[in-house]
Motif scaffolding. Structure first.
Motif, short mmCIF file in Angstrom:
data_model
loop_
_atom_site.label_atom_id
_atom_site.label_comp_id
_atom_site.label_asym_id
_atom_site.label_seq_id
_atom_site.Cartn_x
_atom_site.Cartn_y
_atom_site.Cartn_z
N TYR A 1 0.85 -1.18 0.00
CA TYR A 1 0.00 0.00 0.00
C TYR A 1 0.88 1.23 0.00
CZ TYR A 1 0.42 0.08 5.19
OH TYR A 1 0.87 0.09 6.47
N GLY A 2 0.26 2.33 -0.40
CA GLY A 2 0.97 3.61 -0.46
C GLY A 2 -0.02 4.74 -0.29
N ASP A 3 0.42 5.92 -0.62
CA ASP A 3 -0.44 7.09 -0.49
C ASP A 3 -1.72 6.92 -1.31
OD1 ASP A 3 1.35 8.55 1.12
OD2 ASP A 3 2.43 9.30 -0.63
N TRP A 4 -2.81 7.39 -0.73
CA TRP A 4 -4.05 7.41 -1.48
C TRP A 4 -4.12 8.71 -2.28
CZ3 TRP A 4 -9.06 9.92 -0.26
CH2 TRP A 4 -10.05 9.57 -1.19
N ARG A 5 -3.86 9.81 -1.63
CA ARG A 5 -3.79 11.12 -2.28
C ARG A 5 -2.61 11.85 -1.65
NH1 ARG A 5 -9.18 13.98 -3.51
NH2 ARG A 5 -7.74 14.89 -4.99
N PRO A 6 -2.06 12.84 -2.34
CA PRO A 6 -0.80 13.44 -1.88
C PRO A 6 -0.92 14.49 -0.78
CG PRO A 6 -1.48 14.43 -3.96
CD PRO A 6 -2.46 13.32 -3.66
N LEU B 1 -8.15 1.86 4.71
CA LEU B 1 -7.49 1.20 3.58
C LEU B 1 -8.47 1.23 2.42
CD1 LEU B 1 -4.74 -0.14 3.21
CD2 LEU B 1 -5.79 -2.31 3.85
N ILE B 2 -8.01 1.74 1.28
CA ILE B 2 -8.83 1.91 0.08
C ILE B 2 -8.38 0.90 -0.97
CG2 ILE B 2 -9.35 3.50 -1.84
CD1 ILE B 2 -10.44 4.67 0.66
N GLY B 3 -9.33 0.39 -1.72
CA GLY B 3 -9.02 -0.43 -2.88
C GLY B 3 -9.81 0.07 -4.08
N CYS B 4 -9.16 0.12 -5.22
CA CYS B 4 -9.83 0.52 -6.46
C CYS B 4 -9.70 -0.64 -7.43
CB CYS B 4 -9.21 1.80 -7.02
SG CYS B 4 -9.45 3.22 -5.94
N ILE B 5 -10.82 -1.21 -7.81
CA ILE B 5 -10.87 -2.49 -8.53
C ILE B 5 -11.67 -2.31 -9.81
CG2 ILE B 5 -11.62 -4.90 -8.36
CD1 ILE B 5 -11.71 -4.37 -5.22
N GLU B 6 -11.17 -2.84 -10.91
CA GLU B 6 -11.95 -2.80 -12.15
C GLU B 6 -13.30 -3.44 -11.84
OE1 GLU B 6 -13.91 -3.75 -15.53
OE2 GLU B 6 -12.76 -5.44 -14.76
N ALA B 7 -14.36 -2.73 -12.14
CA ALA B 7 -15.70 -3.10 -11.68
C ALA B 7 -16.16 -4.47 -12.17
CB ALA B 7 -16.71 -2.03 -12.06
N GLY B 8 -15.59 -4.98 -13.24
CA GLY B 8 -15.94 -6.31 -13.72
C GLY B 8 -15.24 -7.43 -13.00
N ASN B 9 -14.32 -7.09 -12.09
CA ASN B 9 -13.57 -8.10 -11.36
C ASN B 9 -14.35 -8.51 -10.11
OD1 ASN B 9 -11.71 -9.69 -10.02
ND2 ASN B 9 -9.98 -8.33 -10.40
N SER B 10 -15.41 -9.26 -10.33
CA SER B 10 -16.30 -9.65 -9.23
C SER B 10 -15.58 -10.52 -8.19
CB SER B 10 -17.53 -10.37 -9.76
OG SER B 10 -17.16 -11.51 -10.51
N THR C 1 -4.78 7.49 5.42
CA THR C 1 -5.51 6.66 4.46
C THR C 1 -4.51 6.13 3.44
OG1 THR C 1 -7.51 7.96 4.76
CG2 THR C 1 -7.37 6.63 2.76
N ARG C 2 -4.62 4.86 3.12
CA ARG C 2 -3.70 4.23 2.16
C ARG C 2 -4.50 3.46 1.12
NH1 ARG C 2 -0.31 7.56 3.45
NH2 ARG C 2 0.97 7.28 5.32
N GLU C 3 -3.95 3.43 -0.10
CA GLU C 3 -4.52 2.62 -1.17
C GLU C 3 -3.63 1.40 -1.37
OE1 GLU C 3 -5.86 2.80 -5.87
OE2 GLU C 3 -5.06 4.61 -4.92
N HIS C 4 -4.26 0.25 -1.47
CA HIS C 4 -3.48 -0.99 -1.58
C HIS C 4 -3.64 -1.63 -2.96
CE1 HIS C 4 -7.43 -2.72 -0.82
NE2 HIS C 4 -6.96 -3.86 -1.30
N SER C 5 -2.72 -2.54 -3.22
CA SER C 5 -2.80 -3.35 -4.44
C SER C 5 -2.27 -4.74 -4.14
CB SER C 5 -2.02 -2.70 -5.59
OG SER C 5 -0.68 -2.49 -5.21
#
Length: 167
Positions: free
Chosen positions: A72-77, A120-129, A84-88
């Motif tokens: 994870y890293g910064d969500w916004r600068p 913790l935030i996640g941003c996922i391609e919406a088709g990735n059910s 708050t962190r965004e993960h992958s």
């Protein structure tokens, strides 16, 4: 999953496997909206920057082979978002569907709690059910979907956003 799975901190020796996994995601999936294949120096700089800032870079090692990684890293600068962190999470294409992503995400959530991350935030391609369902099972809440914000493989992609409040 058969075999011995270990989650640990990434090391320099993991970089070729991380590179392979990342470039597969770029080349063959919508897990990331990037379209440019990167080289080992790129992944080395990425890992050094993450680890240098105290962010975890975890790998999943199955029977001695690196088969996934998470960070994870910064969500916004801006300063106000410092808790708050965004993960992958990425798993080798030949090892998906075996629960490795779940184990990596659980470990990353644990590390986020240790590091006093608030959200913790996640941003996922919406088709990735599959990924959305995994996050939901681990307590993340779907908070919204941005329509057609990405473009890859000749089509528009929606982005589903999930959050987990940790404290």
């Amino acid at each position: 999953m058969s075999g011995n799975l270990v989650i640990r901190e990434a090391r320099e020796a993991d970089l070729p496997a991380i590179l392979e996994i990342y470039n597969d995601a770029v080349r063959d999936t919508t897990a990331i909206f990037n379209e440019i294949i990167v080289d080992l120096d790129n992944r080395r700089a990425w890992m050094a920057e993450r680890q240098g800032r105290g962010f975890p870079v975890l790998v999943a090692e199955l029977d001695g082979r690196t088969v996934g990684y998470a960070s994870y890293g910064d969500w916004r600068p801006h300063d106000g978002y410092r808790n708050t962190r965004e993960h992958s999470i990425y798993v080798h294409q030949g090892c998906r569907g075996q629960g490795i992503g779940k184990v990596l995400l659980e470990a990353l959530i644990g590390r986020a709690r240790e590091n006093r991350v608030h959200v913790l935030i996640g941003c996922i391609e919406a088709g990735n059910s599959t990924s959305i369902a995994l996050h939901t099972r681990l307590g993340f809440r779907l908070v919204g979907t941005f329509r057609e914000v990405g473009h890859k493989f000749g089509r528009w992609l929606d982005l589903a956003c999930v959050e987990l409040v940790l404290d």
